[in-house]
Structures are given as C-alpha cells and as structure tokens.
Motif scaffolding. Structure first.
Motif, PDB file in Angstrom:
ATOM      1  N   VAL A  99       0.833  -1.199   0.000  1.00  0.00           N
ATOM      2  CA  VAL A  99       0.000   0.000   0.000  1.00  0.00           C
ATOM      3  C   VAL A  99       0.870   1.252   0.000  1.00  0.00           C
ATOM      4  O   VAL A  99       0.603   2.228  -0.725  1.00  0.00           O
ATOM      5  CB  VAL A  99      -0.974  -0.010   1.187  1.00  0.00           C
ATOM      6  N   THR A 100       1.925   1.243   0.784  1.00  0.00           N
ATOM      7  CA  THR A 100       2.832   2.391   0.811  1.00  0.00           C
ATOM      8  C   THR A 100       3.558   2.534  -0.521  1.00  0.00           C
ATOM      9  O   THR A 100       3.730   3.645  -1.045  1.00  0.00           O
ATOM     10  CB  THR A 100       3.856   2.241   1.949  1.00  0.00           C
ATOM     11  N   ALA A 101       3.975   1.413  -1.082  1.00  0.00           N
ATOM     12  CA  ALA A 101       4.627   1.448  -2.395  1.00  0.00           C
ATOM     13  C   ALA A 101       3.671   2.000  -3.450  1.00  0.00           C
ATOM     14  O   ALA A 101       4.087   2.742  -4.345  1.00  0.00           O
ATOM     15  CB  ALA A 101       5.089   0.051  -2.788  1.00  0.00           C
ATOM     16  N   ASN A 102       2.408   1.655  -3.344  1.00  0.00           N
ATOM     17  CA  ASN A 102       1.403   2.176  -4.266  1.00  0.00           C
ATOM     18  C   ASN A 102       1.346   3.706  -4.202  1.00  0.00           C
ATOM     19  O   ASN A 102       1.280   4.397  -5.224  1.00  0.00           O
ATOM     20  CB  ASN A 102       0.043   1.586  -3.908  1.00  0.00           C
ATOM     21  N   ARG A 103       1.422   4.245  -2.991  1.00  0.00           N
ATOM     22  CA  ARG A 103       1.398   5.705  -2.824  1.00  0.00           C
ATOM     23  C   ARG A 103       2.652   6.337  -3.409  1.00  0.00           C
ATOM     24  O   ARG A 103       2.602   7.407  -4.046  1.00  0.00           O
ATOM     25  CB  ARG A 103       1.262   6.071  -1.353  1.00  0.00           C
ATOM     26  N   ALA A 104       3.794   5.689  -3.210  1.00  0.00           N
ATOM     27  CA  ALA A 104       5.048   6.217  -3.746  1.00  0.00           C
ATOM     28  C   ALA A 104       5.023   6.227  -5.273  1.00  0.00           C
ATOM     29  O   ALA A 104       5.447   7.203  -5.920  1.00  0.00           O
ATOM     30  CB  ALA A 104       6.230   5.385  -3.243  1.00  0.00           C
ATOM     31  N   MET A 105       4.520   5.147  -5.884  1.00  0.00           N
ATOM     32  CA  MET A 105       4.450   5.084  -7.342  1.00  0.00           C
ATOM     33  C   MET A 105       3.470   6.125  -7.885  1.00  0.00           C
ATOM     34  O   MET A 105       3.729   6.761  -8.913  1.00  0.00           O
ATOM     35  CB  MET A 105       4.034   3.680  -7.782  1.00  0.00           C
ATOM     36  N   THR A 106       2.353   6.304  -7.195  1.00  0.00           N
ATOM     37  CA  THR A 106       1.371   7.304  -7.623  1.00  0.00           C
ATOM     38  C   THR A 106       1.970   8.707  -7.582  1.00  0.00           C
ATOM     39  O   THR A 106       1.773   9.517  -8.499  1.00  0.00           O
ATOM     40  CB  THR A 106       0.126   7.233  -6.729  1.00  0.00           C
TER      41      THR A 106
ATOM     42  N   LYS B  25      14.240  13.524  -4.243  1.00  0.00           N
ATOM     43  CA  LYS B  25      13.773  14.461  -3.217  1.00  0.00           C
ATOM     44  C   LYS B  25      12.265  14.335  -3.008  1.00  0.00           C
ATOM     45  O   LYS B  25      11.779  14.382  -1.883  1.00  0.00           O
ATOM     46  CB  LYS B  25      14.135  15.892  -3.619  1.00  0.00           C
ATOM     47  N   LEU B  26      11.533  14.145  -4.108  1.00  0.00           N
ATOM     48  CA  LEU B  26      10.084  14.031  -4.008  1.00  0.00           C
ATOM     49  C   LEU B  26       9.663  12.807  -3.203  1.00  0.00           C
ATOM     50  O   LEU B  26       8.727  12.870  -2.397  1.00  0.00           O
ATOM     51  CB  LEU B  26       9.479  13.965  -5.411  1.00  0.00           C
ATOM     52  N   VAL B  27      10.343  11.685  -3.420  1.00  0.00           N
ATOM     53  CA  VAL B  27       9.944  10.446  -2.741  1.00  0.00           C
ATOM     54  C   VAL B  27      10.727  10.214  -1.457  1.00  0.00           C
ATOM     55  O   VAL B  27      10.602   9.147  -0.843  1.00  0.00           O
ATOM     56  CB  VAL B  27      10.108   9.232  -3.689  1.00  0.00           C
ATOM     57  N   ALA B  28      11.503  11.194  -1.019  1.00  0.00           N
ATOM     58  CA  ALA B  28      12.284  11.052   0.214  1.00  0.00           C
ATOM     59  C   ALA B  28      11.438  10.666   1.427  1.00  0.00           C
ATOM     60  O   ALA B  28      11.920   9.909   2.292  1.00  0.00           O
ATOM     61  CB  ALA B  28      13.056  12.346   0.485  1.00  0.00           C
ATOM     62  N   PRO B  29      10.183  11.124   1.545  1.00  0.00           N
ATOM     63  CA  PRO B  29       9.370  10.693   2.690  1.00  0.00           C
ATOM     64  C   PRO B  29       9.150   9.179   2.739  1.00  0.00           C
ATOM     65  O   PRO B  29       8.809   8.643   3.805  1.00  0.00           O
ATOM     66  CB  PRO B  29       8.044  11.436   2.476  1.00  0.00           C
ATOM     67  N   PHE B  30       9.334   8.487   1.613  1.00  0.00           N
ATOM     68  CA  PHE B  30       9.154   7.031   1.597  1.00  0.00           C
ATOM     69  C   PHE B  30      10.466   6.292   1.866  1.00  0.00           C
ATOM     70  O   PHE B  30      10.471   5.065   1.982  1.00  0.00           O
ATOM     71  CB  PHE B  30       8.600   6.597   0.234  1.00  0.00           C
ATOM     72  N   GLY B  31      11.570   7.034   1.940  1.00  0.00           N
ATOM     73  CA  GLY B  31      12.852   6.418   2.229  1.00  0.00           C
ATOM     74  C   GLY B  31      13.927   6.870   1.266  1.00  0.00           C
ATOM     75  O   GLY B  31      13.635   7.468   0.221  1.00  0.00           O
ATOM     76  N   PRO B  32      15.186   6.594   1.579  1.00  0.00           N
ATOM     77  CA  PRO B  32      16.294   6.979   0.687  1.00  0.00           C
ATOM     78  C   PRO B  32      16.263   6.139  -0.590  1.00  0.00           C
ATOM     79  O   PRO B  32      15.907   4.959  -0.569  1.00  0.00           O
ATOM     80  CB  PRO B  32      17.541   6.672   1.524  1.00  0.00           C
ATOM     81  N   ALA B  33      16.659   6.771  -1.688  1.00  0.00           N
ATOM     82  CA  ALA B  33      16.616   6.093  -2.983  1.00  0.00           C
ATOM     83  C   ALA B  33      18.014   5.732  -3.461  1.00  0.00           C
ATOM     84  O   ALA B  33      18.919   6.570  -3.444  1.00  0.00           O
ATOM     85  CB  ALA B  33      15.934   6.981  -4.018  1.00  0.00           C
TER      86      ALA B  33
ATOM     87  N   ALA C 132      -4.764   2.974  -8.151  1.00  0.00           N
ATOM     88  CA  ALA C 132      -4.860   3.281  -6.727  1.00  0.00           C
ATOM     89  C   ALA C 132      -5.340   2.082  -5.912  1.00  0.00           C
ATOM     90  O   ALA C 132      -5.115   2.025  -4.695  1.00  0.00           O
ATOM     91  CB  ALA C 132      -5.793   4.468  -6.515  1.00  0.00           C
ATOM     92  N   SER C 133      -5.981   1.103  -6.570  1.00  0.00           N
ATOM     93  CA  SER C 133      -6.489  -0.077  -5.868  1.00  0.00           C
ATOM     94  C   SER C 133      -5.496  -1.232  -5.875  1.00  0.00           C
ATOM     95  O   SER C 133      -5.712  -2.236  -5.183  1.00  0.00           O
ATOM     96  CB  SER C 133      -7.800  -0.545  -6.521  1.00  0.00           C
ATOM     97  N   GLY C 134      -4.426  -1.102  -6.654  1.00  0.00           N
ATOM     98  CA  GLY C 134      -3.538  -2.231  -6.881  1.00  0.00           C
ATOM     99  C   GLY C 134      -2.890  -2.790  -5.634  1.00  0.00           C
ATOM    100  O   GLY C 134      -2.870  -4.010  -5.434  1.00  0.00           O
ATOM    101  N   GLY C 135      -2.342  -1.919  -4.787  1.00  0.00           N
ATOM    102  CA  GLY C 135      -1.638  -2.394  -3.608  1.00  0.00           C
ATOM    103  C   GLY C 135      -2.517  -3.204  -2.681  1.00  0.00           C
ATOM    104  O   GLY C 135      -2.156  -4.309  -2.255  1.00  0.00           O
TER     105      GLY C 135
ATOM    106  N   TRP D 251       2.970  -0.863 -13.835  1.00  0.00           N
ATOM    107  CA  TRP D 251       2.070   0.224 -14.220  1.00  0.00           C
ATOM    108  C   TRP D 251       1.601   1.036 -13.006  1.00  0.00           C
ATOM    109  O   TRP D 251       0.456   1.466 -12.920  1.00  0.00           O
ATOM    110  CB  TRP D 251       0.845  -0.299 -14.974  1.00  0.00           C
ATOM    111  N   GLY D 252       2.475   1.225 -12.024  1.00  0.00           N
ATOM    112  CA  GLY D 252       2.112   2.005 -10.844  1.00  0.00           C
ATOM    113  C   GLY D 252       1.054   1.352  -9.978  1.00  0.00           C
ATOM    114  O   GLY D 252       0.394   2.025  -9.172  1.00  0.00           O
ATOM    115  N   GLY D 253       0.871   0.052 -10.118  1.00  0.00           N
ATOM    116  CA  GLY D 253      -0.167  -0.674  -9.394  1.00  0.00           C
ATOM    117  C   GLY D 253      -1.334  -1.059 -10.272  1.00  0.00           C
ATOM    118  O   GLY D 253      -2.202  -1.824  -9.849  1.00  0.00           O
TER     119      GLY D 253
END
Length: 434
Positions: A218-225, A283-291, A331-334, A352-354
């Motif tokens: 679910v968190t990965a789904n948000r990061a991809m979105t 920088k945009l996805v930093a809240p989800f962790g280091p890349a 948005a439902s994929g995760g 495909w982002g989920g």
C-alpha cells in the motif's frame, strides 16, 4: 465436411498443406493464399486456428479445430523508414528480428512488447502479428500507451474471405476510428492480419531507476502514484514484494536483500536530463525512504525482467503455479494484490504504478478463479489466466466475462468481421466453440 475434404482445391494454390497428427496445416505465402484458405474453410464449415510460430498457443480457451492457418512464411520487412519513424512488416515476421532491425537505427517499439517465452516455457519465437493480437504491453505503457496506440495500419483478410486495408502509413491518420485498433488484443478472433505498419520511436540515450527498499504494497502504491503524478516524466513504476525474490533470478536476484520488497521508478532520456530528474525525483519520494540509483545497462536488465515476469518463469520455483494477469485502477492495486497474496498464499508483482498485477497462485483445480474474480471485480478490474494447464483452461473462463451490454457490443463487432466464427473459434469465451 472437414478441411481435409478440400484437398483437391487446395493443391492448386500456391500455399502448402501438410497433415500432421490429424491436423491440417495450411502454410500460406501471400494474402491471396489466405483469402483462398478462408473461403475453403467457409465452404467446409471448418474453423481455423491462426498461428505464426505458435509461441502463445497456451493462452486462451482450448480450440476444437484440426486446421491451422500458418502465417510463418509471411515474414518479410516490407519497408522501414527510420526518418519517418514507421516500419511495415508482414504479420509472420519474427519479432526478435524486427526489434534487432530497428535497434540498429537506435529506435524501439515504445510500448515495450512483452516476451512471454520465459513465463510460458516456450521458445522465444514470437511474431509481430502475435504481438499485436495479444496486445501485451510492457512497463512503459504508463507513458507511451499500448500496442494499439502504435499500430498505424494493417492489411488483413476478413471472415468473408476478402482482403481489406485499414489505417495508413502516417502518424496523423485520424480520419475517423481506425479499424486496425480493434485488431490489437483481439487474439486472432476478428481477422487474419497479413501486413502491419507500426510507429517506432527513438531509443533513449540513458536511463536511471530509483530504488526504494522495504515498503509494503500500500505504501509502495502511494510512492508510485506520487512519482507518476510528478513533472519528471517517469516511464516505469513497479513494486516487487520481498516474497517475489524467493524465485528471482538474473538481474533481479541481487535486489531483494534480507527479504525486503523493492519499489522501482524509471526515468529515460538524454543522459543529463535523466540524471537531473533522478535527483529531483529522489527528493520528491524522500518521505518514503532513501533512494538508490541503478544506471543504464543494469536498469535495462531489471526492467526487462519485470516486463517478462521472470520471477514466475516456467523453469523457476513457481513454474507449476497458475499465473494471472490482473488490470485494475492503479490506486487499488496495492490493497488488491496484498489481499490476494494473503488469501491464497501466492506471490504478486506490481507494474504500471499498481495498475497491472501479476499473480502466481498455488495450484488448485480452478486455478483459484473464484477468489481472483471476486476480489478483482470488487476493485473494478479484470483478470486473465495467462498460464495454466489445458484441463484447467477447459473448465474455467480464461478471459474475464464481460457485462451483458459490453459482451453484446463485442459480439456485434466480431460478427461484422467474422460472421461464421471461423477465426480462433472459442479462444476468448467458453461456450462459443460450436
């Protein structure tokens, strides 16, 4: 009267007929041969199975026919105009050869066609016609669109036994709806393609893939979105849960350390642009962790493995498990994949982002169709059984059963192309084989 009864007429054609193990194989050499084969099939009320090299024959409902229309000799490249970004080829042309040709000019099919060989356990001998008929686009679909978006025109033979042409050889061919778009994803049930024109695109100079570790679905789904909704032109967004790495090999094997899932975000373009956008996206996805960053050849290999679903390969640890291809709202994929894995004990991969889920599920007599369809329909998606035994494919619906109104519309379209149901009869729906 079966196809064998037409032998006398067939022997006068330029095509070749072979009888092997009770199966009549009509090997055609041009569109005229195809017309005559179809007319003979109509006269004898004999349905035809359309094949190039047969690399995807394991997908779909089993077809009750003993007549094959073999297009493998229609394998020429008719024209290739790199400066115009178009290639015209016969339907039986090997896809690998055509990709090698356009690669020599630093061009590609931007929709990134899937190679089903590893997943199905077949030789990598797919044709351009099979690529279009299956319509299986790869990870770049989120940016470039699907197969039908790159199909500019086609020559084909209808179920009336007549040749027709649809579309053209220019990108801006927008005079109404192109019938050729209907051929993409039709699994050979509408017409026999003999020649097609496709748009090609320049191959990116460089690519960068950002890798995030340890996110749940679910968190990965948000990061991809978030990445796909950014201005950084992301061309791929996928997530592999930690469990998917138990059978991963090749380029993916080293990514899943400590059983943690990985989320992958791809950027392509000229080297300076890809590198700059990678910094901004990190920088945009930093809240989800280091890349972490994967570059060029390593990135290419990783995305090829995801596109071809190598963790579920037929010669791997999960090779005996049925595999489903699920398309749903991204948005439902995760949540959907997580629920399926928990309920069945299976493994899933997200692309495909989920919006695309590949699910390998422990074997059961119905390939767990009941739970898959229930979950997928609740999420507003559809599911196709891509890999399963012939016995299972006889007993369940391989393709998602459409709502009555949509199914009626599809049947009217099919009837307008093939009123006698000659082409690949019964492949896409149970109960239509007779």
């Amino acid at each position: 009267m079966g196809m064998a009864a037409t032998n006398t007429a067939i022997s006068r054609w330029s095509c070749e007929e072979r009888v092997t193990d009770g199966v009549d194989t009509l090997r055609v050499r041009d569109a005229s041969d195809v017309e005559q084969a179809v007319r003979a099939a109509l006269a004898s009320e004999q349905p035809l199975e359309i094949v190039g090299h047969g690399s995807k024959r394991q997908i779909g409902q089993p077809m009750p026919t003993n007549a094959l229309l073999d297009l493998s000799d229609l394998n020429a490249v008719t024209s290739y105009e790199p400066t115009e970004l178009i290639v015209t080829v016969q339907a039986g042309a090997p896809l690998a050869d055509v990709k090698s040709l356009i690669d020599s000019k630093n061009q590609q099919f931007a929709f990134d066609p899937m190679n089903t060989a590893a997943l199905l356990g077949t030789p990598a001998i797919g044709t351009v016609g099979g690529m279009i008929a299956a319509g299986l686009a790869g990870s770049r679909r989120v940016k470039a669109g699907g197969v039908r978006d790159h199909l500019l025109g086609a020559h084909a033979v209808s179920g009336f036994g007549d040749s027709f042409k649809t579309g053209g050889k220019v990108v801006k061919n927008v005079t109404g709806y192109d019938l050729c778009k209907l051929l993409a994803g039709s699994w050979g049930t509408l017409a026999v393609m003999t020649e097609v024109t496709l748009k090609v695109m320049p191959r990116p100079e460089s690519e960068r893939t950002l890798l995030l570790r340890g996110l749940d679905e679910v968190t990965a789904n948000r990061a991809m979105t978030a990445a796909l909704g950014s201005p950084f032109d992301v061309s791929g967004a996928a997530h592999l849960p930690g469990s998917a790495f138990r059978s991963a090999a090749a380029a993916l094997a080293g990514l899943g350390s400590s059983g943690r899932g990985v989320t992958l975000l791809r950027l392509e373009g000229i080297a300076a642009s890809a590198a700059h956008r990678a910094v901004s996206l990190a920088k945009l996805v930093a809240p989800f962790g280091p890349a972490e960053v994967l570059e060029d050849a390593i990135s290419v290999a990783v995305w090829s493995s995801i596109r071809d679903v190598l963790p579920f390969a037929a010669d791997g640890a999960l090779g005996a498990w049925p595999v489903w291809r699920i398309v749903c709202p991204p948005a439902s994929g995760g949540a959907l994949g997580q629920a399926l894995a928990r309920e069945t004990g299976g493994d899933v991969i997200y692309d495909w982002g989920g919006g695309l889920i590949w699910a390998a599920l422990p074997p059961k007599p119905d390939a767990q169709a009941a739970v898959v369809r229930q979950r997928v329909e609740a999420a507003g998606g559809h599911a196709t059984l891509i890999r399963a035994s012939e016995q299972i494919r006889r007993e369940i619906d391989v393709f998602h059963v459409q709502a009555d109104g949509l199914a009626a519309l599809g049947e009217r379209v099919r009837h307008s192309f093939d009123p006698r149901n000659i082409f690949n009869r019964g492949r896409m729906a149970r109960g239509t084989a007779t």
